[in-house]
Design a protein around this motif. Structure first.
Motif, mmCIF file in Angstrom:
data_model
loop_
_atom_site.group_PDB
_atom_site.id
_atom_site.type_symbol
_atom_site.label_atom_id
_atom_site.label_comp_id
_atom_site.label_asym_id
_atom_site.label_seq_id
_atom_site.Cartn_x
_atom_site.Cartn_y
_atom_site.Cartn_z
ATOM 1 N N LEU A 1 0.852 -1.177 0.000
ATOM 2 C CA LEU A 1 0.000 0.000 0.000
ATOM 3 C C LEU A 1 0.893 1.234 0.000
ATOM 4 O O LEU A 1 1.716 1.411 0.896
ATOM 5 N N LEU A 2 0.740 2.064 -1.032
ATOM 6 C CA LEU A 2 1.619 3.215 -1.199
ATOM 7 C C LEU A 2 1.096 4.396 -0.375
ATOM 8 O O LEU A 2 0.311 5.215 -0.855
ATOM 9 N N ASP A 3 1.504 4.454 0.867
ATOM 10 C CA ASP A 3 1.197 5.607 1.702
ATOM 11 C C ASP A 3 2.259 6.674 1.468
ATOM 12 O O ASP A 3 2.959 6.656 0.454
ATOM 13 N N LEU A 4 2.378 7.616 2.385
ATOM 14 C CA LEU A 4 3.367 8.686 2.239
ATOM 15 C C LEU A 4 4.780 8.134 2.154
ATOM 16 O O LEU A 4 5.546 8.481 1.245
ATOM 17 N N PHE A 5 5.136 7.259 3.083
ATOM 18 C CA PHE A 5 6.471 6.670 3.073
ATOM 19 C C PHE A 5 6.670 5.775 1.848
ATOM 20 O O PHE A 5 7.734 5.773 1.224
ATOM 21 N N GLY A 6 5.633 5.000 1.480
ATOM 22 C CA GLY A 6 5.743 4.128 0.319
ATOM 23 C C GLY A 6 5.920 4.903 -0.969
ATOM 24 O O GLY A 6 6.697 4.493 -1.855
ATOM 25 N N ALA A 7 5.217 6.027 -1.104
ATOM 26 C CA ALA A 7 5.381 6.852 -2.299
ATOM 27 C C ALA A 7 6.791 7.421 -2.381
ATOM 28 O O ALA A 7 7.401 7.464 -3.459
ATOM 29 N N ALA A 8 7.324 7.856 -1.243
ATOM 30 C CA ALA A 8 8.692 8.374 -1.241
ATOM 31 C C ALA A 8 9.696 7.275 -1.567
ATOM 32 O O ALA A 8 10.671 7.510 -2.294
ATOM 33 N N GLN A 9 9.482 6.071 -1.052
ATOM 34 C CA GLN A 9 10.368 4.953 -1.365
ATOM 35 C C GLN A 9 10.324 4.619 -2.858
ATOM 36 O O GLN A 9 11.357 4.356 -3.481
ATOM 37 N N THR A 10 9.140 4.637 -3.446
ATOM 38 C CA THR A 10 9.010 4.341 -4.871
ATOM 39 C C THR A 10 9.711 5.402 -5.713
ATOM 40 O O THR A 10 10.438 5.085 -6.671
ATOM 41 N N MET A 11 9.499 6.658 -5.372
ATOM 42 C CA MET A 11 10.180 7.724 -6.099
ATOM 43 C C MET A 11 11.692 7.674 -5.892
ATOM 44 O O MET A 11 12.475 7.972 -6.804
ATOM 45 N N GLY A 12 12.118 7.259 -4.698
ATOM 46 C CA GLY A 12 13.545 7.154 -4.442
ATOM 47 C C GLY A 12 14.216 6.066 -5.255
ATOM 48 O O GLY A 12 15.380 6.201 -5.658
ATOM 49 N N SER A 13 13.506 4.965 -5.503
ATOM 50 C CA SER A 13 14.072 3.903 -6.346
ATOM 51 C C SER A 13 14.136 4.330 -7.803
ATOM 52 O O SER A 13 15.011 3.882 -8.546
ATOM 53 N N THR A 14 13.214 5.209 -8.223
ATOM 54 C CA THR A 14 13.238 5.701 -9.601
ATOM 55 C C THR A 14 14.254 6.819 -9.774
ATOM 56 O O THR A 14 14.914 6.913 -10.822
ATOM 57 N N TYR A 15 14.395 7.659 -8.746
ATOM 58 C CA TYR A 15 15.354 8.768 -8.782
ATOM 59 C C TYR A 15 16.312 8.601 -7.603
ATOM 60 O O TYR A 15 16.134 9.225 -6.547
ATOM 61 N N PRO A 16 17.334 7.737 -7.758
ATOM 62 C CA PRO A 16 18.219 7.453 -6.604
ATOM 63 C C PRO A 16 18.992 8.668 -6.115
ATOM 64 O O PRO A 16 19.408 8.708 -4.951
ATOM 65 N N GLY A 17 19.152 9.674 -6.946
ATOM 66 C CA GLY A 17 19.871 10.868 -6.499
ATOM 67 C C GLY A 17 19.058 11.758 -5.593
ATOM 68 O O GLY A 17 19.600 12.687 -4.976
ATOM 69 N N ASP A 18 17.748 11.500 -5.478
ATOM 70 C CA ASP A 18 16.873 12.331 -4.655
ATOM 71 C C ASP A 18 16.399 11.609 -3.396
ATOM 72 O O ASP A 18 15.360 11.980 -2.831
ATOM 73 N N VAL A 19 17.138 10.614 -2.947
ATOM 74 C CA VAL A 19 16.704 9.855 -1.772
ATOM 75 C C VAL A 19 16.644 10.745 -0.539
ATOM 76 O O VAL A 19 15.660 10.736 0.216
ATOM 77 N N VAL A 20 17.679 11.532 -0.315
ATOM 78 C CA VAL A 20 17.722 12.394 0.872
ATOM 79 C C VAL A 20 16.628 13.460 0.827
ATOM 80 O O VAL A 20 15.906 13.653 1.828
ATOM 81 N N PRO A 21 16.435 14.193 -0.274
ATOM 82 C CA PRO A 21 15.311 15.148 -0.293
ATOM 83 C C PRO A 21 13.956 14.488 -0.077
ATOM 84 O O PRO A 21 13.088 15.067 0.590
ATOM 85 N N LEU A 22 13.761 13.286 -0.613
ATOM 86 C CA LEU A 22 12.495 12.596 -0.404
ATOM 87 C C LEU A 22 12.303 12.203 1.053
ATOM 88 O O LEU A 22 11.193 12.294 1.592
ATOM 89 N N LEU A 23 13.374 11.777 1.717
ATOM 90 C CA LEU A 23 13.279 11.469 3.144
ATOM 91 C C LEU A 23 12.974 12.729 3.953
ATOM 92 O O LEU A 23 12.218 12.682 4.941
#
Length: 325
Positions: free
Chosen positions: A245-267
């Protein structure tokens, strides 16, 4: 001119044969506390260093933080988090009330079943409960309602009913009910025994006693503790990502796997949103506690605006007195 008895003069005229003396009021100096000032300076320096590093460190990528903060994927995950939290909070509280009443019941069966339920779900980690429910269809493909060890009245496919949202809400509700039960039970036990005796002396039915006399007084103790549980529930929704279930954290994790350079901003985006949500819950907690404090305290606790206005007034009064000296 005669003076009234007990009058104290701060300045008196000296006798003619003595040198002139003027007695003036001396201002009392407060006790100096160098340790407090040293600790304050250290804390301010550390806070300034932390804020400076947080703002100037390019690793945080604050421009990307602003880009992701209100992206549709993040907002949709935030809405899922709010929906799961709302359903789980209501279901968990209702389940907790029933479990608390069962523990306070005179029936040994109800007390035993309630105690076992609370013991089990407070002992099992939430992630284990969610994963077990997620794989529940592997154990029971169909669920039926009927006579035990006899014919079934109707049955249904468990996999079709248990969507990702249902699994998340059921898992969080079962887990939350165990903690809410102890909060409610503690609140009911905090009501003075004289209230129970007075209600019983009036011949009121048990259900009416609980709804109109005991439970409203118990809410004064239940509300702050359960809102604290609600804050934990908001953060616990981040675990529903593990049941797809893609909640807030799940959406950020999914975007982080697609854009690995933005992991820290997403967190950082997730962190700020959780801070906002828990802050809103804390504000609501303050006003609910203030509402139920009526009749229990002589004066209601001041609101943040009233505290700010009082602090400004005290500061202006201090400046006025220092200027007058």
């Amino acid at each position: 001119m005669s003076e009234s008895p007990g009058a104290v003069s701060l300045a008196t005229a000296p006798p003619p044969d003595e040198p002139s003396k003027v007695v003036t009021a001396q201002r009392v100096q407060p006790l100096r506390r160098p340790g407090r000032w040293i600790a304050t300076v250290i804390v301010l320096v550390l806070a300034a260093q932390f804020a400076h590093g947080l703002i100037t460190n390019p690793f945080y990528q604050w421009d990307r933080f602003g880009y992701w903060f209100l992206r549709p994927a993040i907002v949709e995950g935030l809405l899922v988090t709010l929906e799961v939290t709302a359903w789980s909070a209501v279901s968990g509280l209702l389940g907790g009330i029933l479990l608390a009443l069962a523990r306070l019941s005179k029936s040994p069966v109800l007390r035993a079943v309630s105690w076992v339920y609370i013991w089990a779900f407070r002992s099992i980690p939430l992630i284990v409960v969610l994963l077990f429910l997620y794989n529940f269809s592997a154990l029971y493909r169909t669920l039926s309602v009927g006579v035990p060890f006899g014919p079934a009245f109707f049955s249904f496919d468990e996999s079709r009913l248990a969507t990702d949202m249902v699994i998340a809400v059921v898992g969080l509700s079962l887990h939350e009910a165990a903690y809410a039960a102890e909060v409610v039970r503690g609140g009911v036990l905090s009501v003075d025994q004289g209230q129970h005796e007075a209600a019983a002396a009036l011949g009121l039915p048990k259900g009416y006693q609980f709804r109109r006399i005991v439970f409203p007084q118990a809410l004064r103790s239940i509300v702050p503790n359960y809102v604290n549980q609600l804050i934990g529930l908001v953060k616990s929704t981040s675990l529903v990502f593990y049941v797809s279930l893609l909640d807030l954290f799940g959406a950020a994790q999914t975007m982080g796997s697609t854009y690995p350079g933005d992991v820290v901003p997403l967190l950082l985006v997730v962190t700020v949103w959780y801070l906002i949500l828990t802050s809103l819950v804390s504000i609501a907690q303050f006003y609910v506690e203030r509402y139920y404090a009526r009749g229990a305290t002589r004066t209601l606790p001041p609101t943040p605006f009233q505290q700010l206005r009082a602090s400004v007034g005290q500061f202006r009064e201090r400046l006025r007195k220092e200027a007058a000296v």
